[in-house]
Design a protein around this motif. Sequence first.
Motif, PDB file in Angstrom:
ATOM      1  N   UNK A  82       0.833  -1.212   0.000  1.00  0.00           N
ATOM      2  CA  UNK A  82       0.000   0.000   0.000  1.00  0.00           C
ATOM      3  C   UNK A  82       0.865   1.258   0.000  1.00  0.00           C
ATOM      4  N   UNK A  83       1.860   1.298   0.885  1.00  0.00           N
ATOM      5  CA  UNK A  83       2.633   2.540   0.970  1.00  0.00           C
ATOM      6  C   UNK A  83       3.462   2.740  -0.301  1.00  0.00           C
ATOM      7  N   UNK A  84       3.998   1.654  -0.866  1.00  0.00           N
ATOM      8  CA  UNK A  84       4.794   1.795  -2.106  1.00  0.00           C
ATOM      9  C   UNK A  84       3.895   2.336  -3.223  1.00  0.00           C
ATOM     10  N   UNK A  85       2.713   1.745  -3.358  1.00  0.00           N
ATOM     11  CA  UNK A  85       1.826   2.155  -4.463  1.00  0.00           C
ATOM     12  C   UNK A  85       1.323   3.577  -4.270  1.00  0.00           C
ATOM     13  N   UNK A  86       0.925   3.905  -3.061  1.00  0.00           N
ATOM     14  CA  UNK A  86       0.372   5.248  -2.830  1.00  0.00           C
ATOM     15  C   UNK A  86       1.453   6.306  -3.040  1.00  0.00           C
ATOM     16  N   UNK A  87       2.694   5.971  -2.643  1.00  0.00           N
ATOM     17  CA  UNK A  87       3.788   6.940  -2.819  1.00  0.00           C
ATOM     18  C   UNK A  87       4.017   7.260  -4.292  1.00  0.00           C
TER      19      UNK A  87
END
Length: 312
Positions: free
Chosen positions: A90-95
């Motif tokens: 999630x954090x990789x994609x949202x970033x």
Amino acid sequence: MNVISQPMVGHTPVMVEEALDALAVQPGGLYVDGTLGGGGHAEAVLEVASPGGLLLGIDADPSALAVARARLARFGDALLLMEGNFRDLASICRAHGFAPVHGVLLDLGLSSLQLSDEARGFSFQTEAPLDMRFGPQQSLTAADIVNTYSEQELAALLWRFGQERHSRAIARRIVRERPLGTTLELARVVQKAVGGGRLRIHPATRTFQALRIVVNAELENLTLALDQARDLLGHGGRLVVISYHSLEDTIVKDFLRREARDCVCPPDTPVCICGHKATLRPLTRGALRPHPAEVAVNPRSRSARLRAAERI
Ligand SMILES: C[S@@+](CC[C@H](N)C(=O)[O-])C[C@H]1O[C@@H](n2cnc3c(N)ncnc32)[C@H](O)[C@@H]1O
């Protein structure tokens, strides 16, 4: 299990047509490949998603990313590569602005590139340090486990993650003969513990599977990634997971079954108290298996199971 008996030069992607179908890839779509590997699935996705489509490819292994980067160079800016763990999906994609997306693919386990890389320690057929990490960011190695865990801990993990019926005998022998530094030393210890009988698979197969799963926290990471993958999908977005052993597949199956239901209270609960709402519609009844023709040309595919669902 995700093990082949002979090293291969490249990595042949498994169940590509089935994965493309299940992802319902469309031009201009946004896709995440959480296990980029050699980029085989990503290439197939980008071919259909172009023009306009984008793919974010994640892998814990920088050498896999290098191979994929070369293979996928022709897609230019349509491709974004990230070294990372899919437990942080999630954090990789949202970033990187990849949310909501049209599809998320996870093709679990290790690639033929990793298995045949003699420095990595995944194979019991070539001499290598007992490493087995997917990526250099991780600290725990297989050597740490075999040389420091208690006999009881070793037996438990061989039983649980390798489904190894000789778990206690192998653990006892490891403790007696350690320190062990290399794959072939470990394979010999397992062979001595198990004895010579006729086996369908190499006697060290299950031990190596168990160690690899623990070193890479494979089951825990998969559990963490599934919820995040679902949350990244836009309405109608697709989640596709290819697994190679029953421990992984059970996690995926249970997740999809749970997410297809409006209430997940225990069966004897008179009135729903969980408030759970279905988030996914299963697209596969049971798991899809590779066509025999694929297994004939790519033996590694024989244990593959593909499950897919659509965000509702
Ligand atoms: C079976 S291979 C994928 C092959 C790829 N689909 C292809 O077509 O070339 C699995 C890949 O996932 C990576 N991997 C496994 N677990 C991971 C995790 N938790 N986070 C990131 N990458 C992971 C491995 O390093 C390996 O490169």
